[in-house]
Design an enzyme around this catalytic site. Structure first.
Site, PDB file in Angstrom:
ATOM      1  N   VAL A  62       0.813  -1.229   0.000  1.00 49.54           N
ATOM      2  CA  VAL A  62       0.000   0.000   0.000  1.00 49.54           C
ATOM      3  C   VAL A  62       0.844   1.276   0.000  1.00 49.54           C
ATOM      4  O   VAL A  62       0.333   2.365  -0.256  1.00 49.54           O
ATOM      5  CB  VAL A  62      -1.026   0.051   1.167  1.00 49.54           C
ATOM      6  CG1 VAL A  62      -2.050  -1.070   1.042  1.00 49.54           C
ATOM      7  CG2 VAL A  62      -0.349   0.046   2.528  1.00 49.54           C
ATOM      8  N   ASN A  88      -7.106  -1.161   6.205  1.00 56.25           N
ATOM      9  CA  ASN A  88      -6.730  -1.817   7.460  1.00 56.25           C
ATOM     10  C   ASN A  88      -5.218  -1.941   7.651  1.00 56.25           C
ATOM     11  O   ASN A  88      -4.742  -1.953   8.785  1.00 56.25           O
ATOM     12  CB  ASN A  88      -7.373  -3.208   7.504  1.00 56.25           C
ATOM     13  CG  ASN A  88      -6.719  -4.106   8.518  1.00 56.25           C
ATOM     14  OD1 ASN A  88      -6.963  -3.997   9.719  1.00 56.25           O
ATOM     15  ND2 ASN A  88      -5.828  -4.993   8.061  1.00 56.25           N
ATOM     16  N   TYR A 153       3.326   6.375  15.245  1.00 52.39           N
ATOM     17  CA  TYR A 153       2.055   5.647  15.102  1.00 52.39           C
ATOM     18  C   TYR A 153       0.865   6.566  15.422  1.00 52.39           C
ATOM     19  O   TYR A 153      -0.124   6.606  14.680  1.00 52.39           O
ATOM     20  CB  TYR A 153       2.088   4.436  16.042  1.00 52.39           C
ATOM     21  CG  TYR A 153       0.931   3.483  15.908  1.00 52.39           C
ATOM     22  CD1 TYR A 153       0.818   2.653  14.789  1.00 52.39           C
ATOM     23  CD2 TYR A 153      -0.047   3.385  16.897  1.00 52.39           C
ATOM     24  CE1 TYR A 153      -0.238   1.756  14.672  1.00 52.39           C
ATOM     25  CE2 TYR A 153      -1.099   2.492  16.794  1.00 52.39           C
ATOM     26  CZ  TYR A 153      -1.193   1.681  15.678  1.00 52.39           C
ATOM     27  OH  TYR A 153      -2.236   0.797  15.565  1.00 52.39           O
ATOM     28  N   ALA A 155       0.754   9.824  15.276  1.00 55.04           N
ATOM     29  CA  ALA A 155       0.627  10.829  14.208  1.00 55.04           C
ATOM     30  C   ALA A 155      -0.076  10.227  12.996  1.00 55.04           C
ATOM     31  O   ALA A 155      -0.961  10.856  12.396  1.00 55.04           O
ATOM     32  CB  ALA A 155       2.012  11.362  13.822  1.00 55.04           C
ATOM     33  N   LYS A 157      -2.192   7.708  12.955  1.00 51.41           N
ATOM     34  CA  LYS A 157      -3.593   7.368  13.228  1.00 51.41           C
ATOM     35  C   LYS A 157      -4.452   8.625  13.409  1.00 51.41           C
ATOM     36  O   LYS A 157      -5.615   8.641  13.005  1.00 51.41           O
ATOM     37  CB  LYS A 157      -3.687   6.448  14.452  1.00 51.41           C
ATOM     38  CG  LYS A 157      -3.038   5.067  14.225  1.00 51.41           C
ATOM     39  CD  LYS A 157      -3.708   4.303  13.094  1.00 51.41           C
ATOM     40  CE  LYS A 157      -3.168   2.899  12.924  1.00 51.41           C
ATOM     41  NZ  LYS A 157      -3.843   2.163  11.839  1.00 51.41           N
TER      42      LYS A 157
HETATM   43  P1  NDP Z   1      -1.005  -7.265  12.163  1.00 51.94           P
HETATM   44  O1  NDP Z   1       0.418  -6.948  12.431  1.00 51.94           O
HETATM   45  O2  NDP Z   1      -1.581  -8.531  12.691  1.00 51.94           O
HETATM   46  O3  NDP Z   1      -1.315  -7.175  10.592  1.00 51.94           O
HETATM   47  C1  NDP Z   1      -0.868  -6.080   9.843  1.00 51.94           C
HETATM   48  C2  NDP Z   1      -1.502  -6.169   8.477  1.00 51.94           C
HETATM   49  O4  NDP Z   1      -1.076  -5.039   7.712  1.00 51.94           O
HETATM   50  C3  NDP Z   1      -1.083  -7.412   7.726  1.00 51.94           C
HETATM   51  O5  NDP Z   1      -2.189  -7.925   7.040  1.00 51.94           O
HETATM   52  C4  NDP Z   1      -0.049  -6.882   6.735  1.00 51.94           C
HETATM   53  O6  NDP Z   1       0.007  -7.594   5.513  1.00 51.94           O
HETATM   54  C5  NDP Z   1      -0.589  -5.493   6.462  1.00 51.94           C
HETATM   55  N1  NDP Z   1       0.453  -4.615   5.950  1.00 51.94           N
HETATM   56  C6  NDP Z   1       1.508  -4.098   6.625  1.00 51.94           C
HETATM   57  N2  NDP Z   1       2.271  -3.342   5.809  1.00 51.94           N
HETATM   58  C7  NDP Z   1       1.670  -3.365   4.594  1.00 51.94           C
HETATM   59  C8  NDP Z   1       1.956  -2.788   3.329  1.00 51.94           C
HETATM   60  N3  NDP Z   1       3.016  -1.986   3.146  1.00 51.94           N
HETATM   61  N4  NDP Z   1       1.114  -3.048   2.286  1.00 51.94           N
HETATM   62  C9  NDP Z   1       0.043  -3.839   2.462  1.00 51.94           C
HETATM   63  N5  NDP Z   1      -0.300  -4.422   3.616  1.00 51.94           N
HETATM   64  C10 NDP Z   1       0.512  -4.195   4.671  1.00 51.94           C
HETATM   65  O7  NDP Z   1      -1.805  -6.024  12.754  1.00 51.94           O
HETATM   66  P2  NDP Z   1      -3.313  -5.872  13.254  1.00 51.94           P
HETATM   67  O8  NDP Z   1      -4.187  -6.813  12.564  1.00 51.94           O
HETATM   68  O9  NDP Z   1      -3.281  -5.819  14.720  1.00 51.94           O
HETATM   69  O10 NDP Z   1      -3.582  -4.382  12.740  1.00 51.94           O
HETATM   70  C11 NDP Z   1      -4.437  -4.092  11.652  1.00 51.94           C
HETATM   71  C12 NDP Z   1      -4.771  -2.614  11.714  1.00 51.94           C
HETATM   72  O11 NDP Z   1      -5.400  -2.342  12.966  1.00 51.94           O
HETATM   73  C13 NDP Z   1      -3.534  -1.700  11.674  1.00 51.94           C
HETATM   74  O12 NDP Z   1      -3.836  -0.549  10.934  1.00 51.94           O
HETATM   75  C14 NDP Z   1      -3.324  -1.361  13.137  1.00 51.94           C
HETATM   76  O13 NDP Z   1      -2.639  -0.147  13.279  1.00 51.94           O
HETATM   77  C15 NDP Z   1      -4.740  -1.282  13.615  1.00 51.94           C
HETATM   78  N6  NDP Z   1      -4.918  -1.425  15.050  1.00 51.94           N
HETATM   79  C16 NDP Z   1      -4.538  -2.560  15.710  1.00 51.94           C
HETATM   80  C17 NDP Z   1      -4.718  -2.661  17.080  1.00 51.94           C
HETATM   81  C18 NDP Z   1      -4.353  -3.862  17.860  1.00 51.94           C
HETATM   82  O14 NDP Z   1      -4.398  -3.802  19.107  1.00 51.94           O
HETATM   83  N7  NDP Z   1      -3.982  -4.983  17.252  1.00 51.94           N
HETATM   84  C19 NDP Z   1      -5.319  -1.540  17.848  1.00 51.94           C
HETATM   85  C20 NDP Z   1      -5.679  -0.402  17.050  1.00 51.94           C
HETATM   86  C21 NDP Z   1      -5.489  -0.359  15.705  1.00 51.94           C
HETATM   87  P3  NDP Z   1       1.069  -8.804   5.227  1.00 51.94           P
HETATM   88  O15 NDP Z   1       1.049  -9.695   6.436  1.00 51.94           O
HETATM   89  O16 NDP Z   1       0.551  -9.430   3.991  1.00 51.94           O
HETATM   90  O17 NDP Z   1       2.419  -8.141   5.012  1.00 51.94           O
END
Ligand code: NDP
Length: 245
Positions: A62, A88, A153, A155, A157
């Site tokens: 992304v 996401n 992070y 900033a 969000k």
């Molecule tokens: P994970 O670390 O479990 O998953 C991160 C996801 O982001 C993966 O699917 C990964 O894809 C994808 N990703 C990362 N970098 C890229 C990129 N450059 N291009 C495309 N995809 C990318 O995190 P979570 O599921 O916990 O987090 C998901 C979202 O929720 C995030 O935005 C996070 O900030 C937010 N969030 C999470 C919280 C939590 O407590 N877990 C709380 C609040 C918000 P791949 O594995 O294919 O590389």
């Protein structure tokens, strides 16, 4: 009647996978993007296809605007009209600002904030033209409050929250709704590295006394995508066990 087609970024694991599962279970057509999790992405597609559901996956970073644009066009050609978008994908690279390297700042801002811009920008003219579209971005309570060690992070969000509110005002008259969710502490790979002592301390601050699940985030995302939320735009819904109450 056929359910909407939703594009989910980072759908192979964590909260993104929870959203893919929730939508597929409810018979939406789902296409998700992944970056590193190729095997998990293929497994997820195979699983849902075996259940007779329409789920597809594309590899796309992304951070890369040109790649995002071309992937979105390919998805439109190969998988048909898109009705909803879930931004996401996200990462953390925690450090006090004092010790933070510029790469840690850049990686987080480029993935979390530019990522939302890149995917949304690639679809917004299309949504406006169709007079239909629902966008839900996964922000965080870190976009609502400060967290020591997460200037990058937080900033990114809070940037997503400002982006969401502004875009909602631009697109409401075209039938395009734009909202965000702000999860608190959710059990995924992102939070797995936190040690037990820190977790206990965190639970003591959460009124519900526990972490949340990806399903508890996904169900709210689905409502915001659906007609059940037809009069909701420009909002940020916290899903945090009451921590920001
Ligand atoms: P994970 O670390 O479990 O998953 C991160 C996801 O982001 C993966 O699917 C990964 O894809 C994808 N990703 C990362 N970098 C890229 C990129 N450059 N291009 C495309 N995809 C990318 O995190 P979570 O599921 O916990 O987090 C998901 C979202 O929720 C995030 O935005 C996070 O900030 C937010 N969030 C999470 C919280 C939590 O407590 N877990 C709380 C609040 C918000 P791949 O594995 O294919 O590389």
């Amino acid at each position: 009647m056929a359910k909407d087609h939703v594009l989910v970024t980072g759908g192979a694991r964590g909260i993104g996978k929870g959203v893919v599962d929730q939508l597929a279970e409810k018979d939406y057509k789902v296409t998700f993007l992944y970056k590193g999790s190729k095997d998990a992405a293929q497994e997820l597609v195979t699983y849902w296809k075996s259940k007779g559901k329409d789920v597809g996956a594309y590899c796309c970073d992304v951070k890369d605007y040109e790649k995002v644009k071309s992937t979105v066009n390919t998805i439109l050609e190969e998988r048909g009209d898109i009705d909803g978008l879930v931004n996401n994908s996200g990462i953390t690279r925690d450090s006090s600002l004092f010790l933070m390297k510029p790469e840690q700042w850049n990686d987080v801002i480029h993935t979390n904030l530019f990522g939302v811009f890149n995917v949304t920008k690639s679809l917004i003219a299309y949504f406006i033209k169709r007079k239909k579209g629902a966008i839900v971005s996964v922000a965080s309570i870190a976009g609502l409050t400060g967290i020591a060690g997460q200037t990058n992070y937080c900033a990114s969000k809070s940037g997503i929250i400002g982006f969401t509110k502004s875009l909602a005002m631009e697109t409401a008259k075209y039938g395009v709704r734009v909202n965000a969710v702000a999860p608190g502490y959710i059990k995924t790979d992102m939070t797995a590295a936190i040690n037990e002592k820190a977790k206990e301390k965190m639970y003591s601050l959460i009124p519900m006394g526990r972490e949340g699940t990806v399903e508890e985030v996904a169900s709210v995302v689905e409502v915001l995508l659906s007609d059940a939320a037809s009069y909701i735009t420009g909002q940020v819904i916290s899903i945090d066990g009451g921590i920001t109450a």
